[in-house]
Design a protein around this motif. Structure first.
Motif, PDB file in Angstrom:
ATOM      1  N   LEU A   1       0.822  -1.208   0.000  1.00 41.60           N
ATOM      2  CA  LEU A   1       0.000   0.000   0.000  1.00 41.60           C
ATOM      3  C   LEU A   1       0.863   1.269   0.000  1.00 41.60           C
ATOM      4  O   LEU A   1       0.474   2.286  -0.587  1.00 41.60           O
ATOM      5  N   ASP A   2       2.041   1.197   0.635  1.00 40.36           N
ATOM      6  CA  ASP A   2       2.944   2.358   0.611  1.00 40.36           C
ATOM      7  C   ASP A   2       3.307   2.707  -0.835  1.00 40.36           C
ATOM      8  O   ASP A   2       3.322   3.880  -1.232  1.00 40.36           O
ATOM      9  N   LEU A   3       3.593   1.663  -1.603  1.00 44.93           N
ATOM     10  CA  LEU A   3       3.962   1.851  -3.001  1.00 44.93           C
ATOM     11  C   LEU A   3       2.797   2.455  -3.785  1.00 44.93           C
ATOM     12  O   LEU A   3       2.978   3.404  -4.560  1.00 44.93           O
ATOM     13  N   ILE A   4       1.620   1.932  -3.527  1.00 44.70           N
ATOM     14  CA  ILE A   4       0.431   2.416  -4.240  1.00 44.70           C
ATOM     15  C   ILE A   4       0.164   3.876  -3.895  1.00 44.70           C
ATOM     16  O   ILE A   4      -0.121   4.702  -4.766  1.00 44.70           O
ATOM     17  N   VAL A   5       0.285   4.200  -2.612  1.00 44.76           N
ATOM     18  CA  VAL A   5       0.028   5.572  -2.173  1.00 44.76           C
ATOM     19  C   VAL A   5       0.996   6.533  -2.851  1.00 44.76           C
ATOM     20  O   VAL A   5       0.611   7.608  -3.369  1.00 44.76           O
TER      21      VAL A   5
END
Lengths: 440, 109
Positions: free
Chosen positions: A375-379
């Motif tokens: 999710l960090d990457l997506i954000v």
């Protein structure tokens, strides 16, 4: 009386219509009534009356009456009178008496078991059964307790009140703690469920997300089997139930279409929401919580599929939640929840702002850490793509930790307080008993 | 003689047994008291009193086959013993003596 008996006979009570007495009552009578003709005739009288009652008013059940009468008889025969105090003492002091054959045998003399009729056998009873003596002792204790309470009713009422307060406080705290902290979440594979907050801490609007975040996370993630959510600000809206019965103001939670599926909760009756109900201005539908269903509709399964009036809008009841899933006690302790409503994952709801409490189910093999990295990457990708986008962020926590963690300090404090109340109650009661003892 | 008195409910039981005669079975005796005294007689109180009277040897019983065709259990047929009759007479005499001259008052009550 003879003619009465004949009348009864002419009515012809068919044995097939006669309901058998409760087995437990019969067993209790066998245990408590004296052996022999006395016990048989007493039970026979009761059986006869039971049968006559059924003949006189067919269709009614008298099993409760029989049980009550059996208990009363048992109390008289098994407890109150069979063994006198003197007899009970004699139980432990067998008197040696020479029997007719001249041998010595241990025999217990029981004052209340003297020969009692021409047809009775010799009633110099030998040994009481363990059950009888135990029951007698219990009865005497009970009678003593009742006498004591009657003698000092106000004292014992106050003592009961004190204990009741202590126990009540502890029970209340435990009933709140149990589903949050002690029991596993009532969901399928609860260890796979995670809470996706926008930030690690803060107020409700700091940890909730926009609907657009959910849509993007759903589309881009590789760690979640599914992501869903509910409107965390559901308490701002209420629903007026009108129609049959008194009008009522209800509390309802707006949930995404797949909310129950992700948690692994299946409706007890009926179905989950469908797509036509989970779009903006879709067909109105609700799923009732088990508590509200039993309270308002008496557990009538026929309510499913029928329409109820909520805020003057006909709304179909499509399902009933199982009793094991109490939304309020798990996600929002202290808040009453009567029904679930569909929450559209759409542009309209996105414009409401950070409203969504997001819950995900991890794929097999995924962990909280890997989901967090995902999710960090997506954000960061989303932020790069639209630097003006607001409300982005994702912090992944185990659902159980999130739910119990939020309330842990408060719960522990409450438990300690309730324990202290119980201690105070016990101390007060001890003081009362001491004061009473010294007075006596 | 003075020790031969029986209590109020004991008197009722003895009188009901006498009234029932050959049909003085437990259930019938209890129903006779309920009918004549116009009061509910609890099963427990009745059997307690009956057993007490048996113990005092004012009452005795014999085991008989049930007359009710649907009843299989034994029935006890009660009868008042001579000492029971004496006690009953003594109690009745005492009551009558105590009530002597109070007829009007008792009737009004």
């Amino acid at each position: 009386m003879e003619h009465k008996r004949e009348d009864r006979g002419s009515q012809g009570p068919r044995t097939g219509d006669i309901e058998a007495p409760p087995r437990i009552a019969e067993a209790f009578l066998r245990w408590t009534l004296p052996r022999g003709a006395t016990g048989e005739s007493v039970k026979g009288d009761l059986d006869q009356e039971y049968r006559e009652l059924q003949v006189s008013a067919p269709g009614r059940s008298y099993r409760g009456w029989y049980l009550g009468e059996a208990i009363k008889l048992g109390l008289v025969y098994g407890i109150g009178r069979r063994v006198s105090v003197r007899g009970r003492e004699a139980l432990w002091r067998p008197r040696r008496r020479r029997d007719p054959l001249g041998s010595l045998s241990g025999e217990i003399r029981l004052g209340s078991r003297r020969p009692s009729g021409t047809a009775s056998t010799s009633l110099s009873v030998g040994i009481r059964t363990f059950g009888e003596s135990r029951m007698t002792s219990l009865a005497q204790d009970a009678r003593y307790a009742v006498r004591e309470i009657r003698g000092a009713f106000r004292f014992y009422a106050f003592a009961a009140l004190i204990i009741g307060l202590g126990v009540g406080a502890n029970t209340a705290v435990f009933s709140v703690m149990s589903p949050i902290m002690l029991r596993p979440l009532p969901f399928e594979d609860p260890e796979e469920l995670v809470w996706v907050a926008r930030r690690e801490a803060g107020g409700m609007s700091s940890v909730t997300s926009r609907v657009s975040n959910l849509r993007d996370f759903r589309a881009m993630n590789e760690s979640f089997e599914a992501l869903t959510g509910y409107n965390a600000f559901f308490e701002q809206r209420s629903y007026n139930l009108a129609g049959d019965g008194l009008p009522e103001r209800l509390a309802g939670v707006d949930v995404a279409e797949d909310f129950l599926d992700v948690l692994g909760v299946r409706p007890l009756i009926g179905r989950n929401f469908v797509a036509e109900e989970s779009i903006w201005d879709g067909r109105p539908a609700v799923i009732l919580t088990h508590g509200f269903w039993t309270r308002r509709f008496g557990g009538d399964p026929g309510i499913v599929g029928r329409s109820i009036s909520l805020n003057d809008q006909p709304t179909e009841v499509v399902g009933i939640l199982p009793a094991t899933f109490d939304f309020g006690s798990i996600f929002t302790p202290g808040a009453r929840v009567d029904l679930l409503r569909p929450f559209p994952i759409s542009d309209e709801t996105d414009r409401m702002g950070n409203t969504l409490a997001m819950i995900g189910r991890l794929k097999p093999g995924a962990s909280v850490a890997s989901a967090q990295a995902d999710l960090d990457l997506i954000v960061s990708q989303l932020q790069d793509a639209d630097p003006d986008r607001w409300g982005l962020g994702a912090v992944v926590l185990g659902l159980q930790d999130q739910i119990s963690g939020r309330f842990r300090p408060a719960m522990l404090f409450l438990a300690a307080a309730a324990g202290a109340v119980m201690l105070v109650a016990c101390a007060n009661l001890s003081n009362l008993l001491l004061a009473r003892g010294s007075k006596r | 003689m003075s020790r031969s008195f029986v209590g109020e409910f004991e008197q009722m039981v003895l009188l009901a047994v006498l009234q029932q005669g050959d049909s003085a079975f437990g259930l019938e005796v209890r129903r006779e008291i309920e009918k004549s005294a116009n009061r509910k007689v609890s099963r427990s109180a009745f059997y307690t009193t009956v057993d007490r009277l048996v113990k005092k040897r004012y009452l005795e019983w014999t085991e008989e086959s049930p007359r009710d065709p649907y009843r299989t259990a034994t029935v006890r047929k009660f009868s008042v013993t001579p000492s029971g009759m004496n006690a009953l007479r003594a109690s009745q005499r005492a009551l009558k003596a105590l009530a002597r001259g109070l007829d009007q008052l008792l009737e009004e009550a």
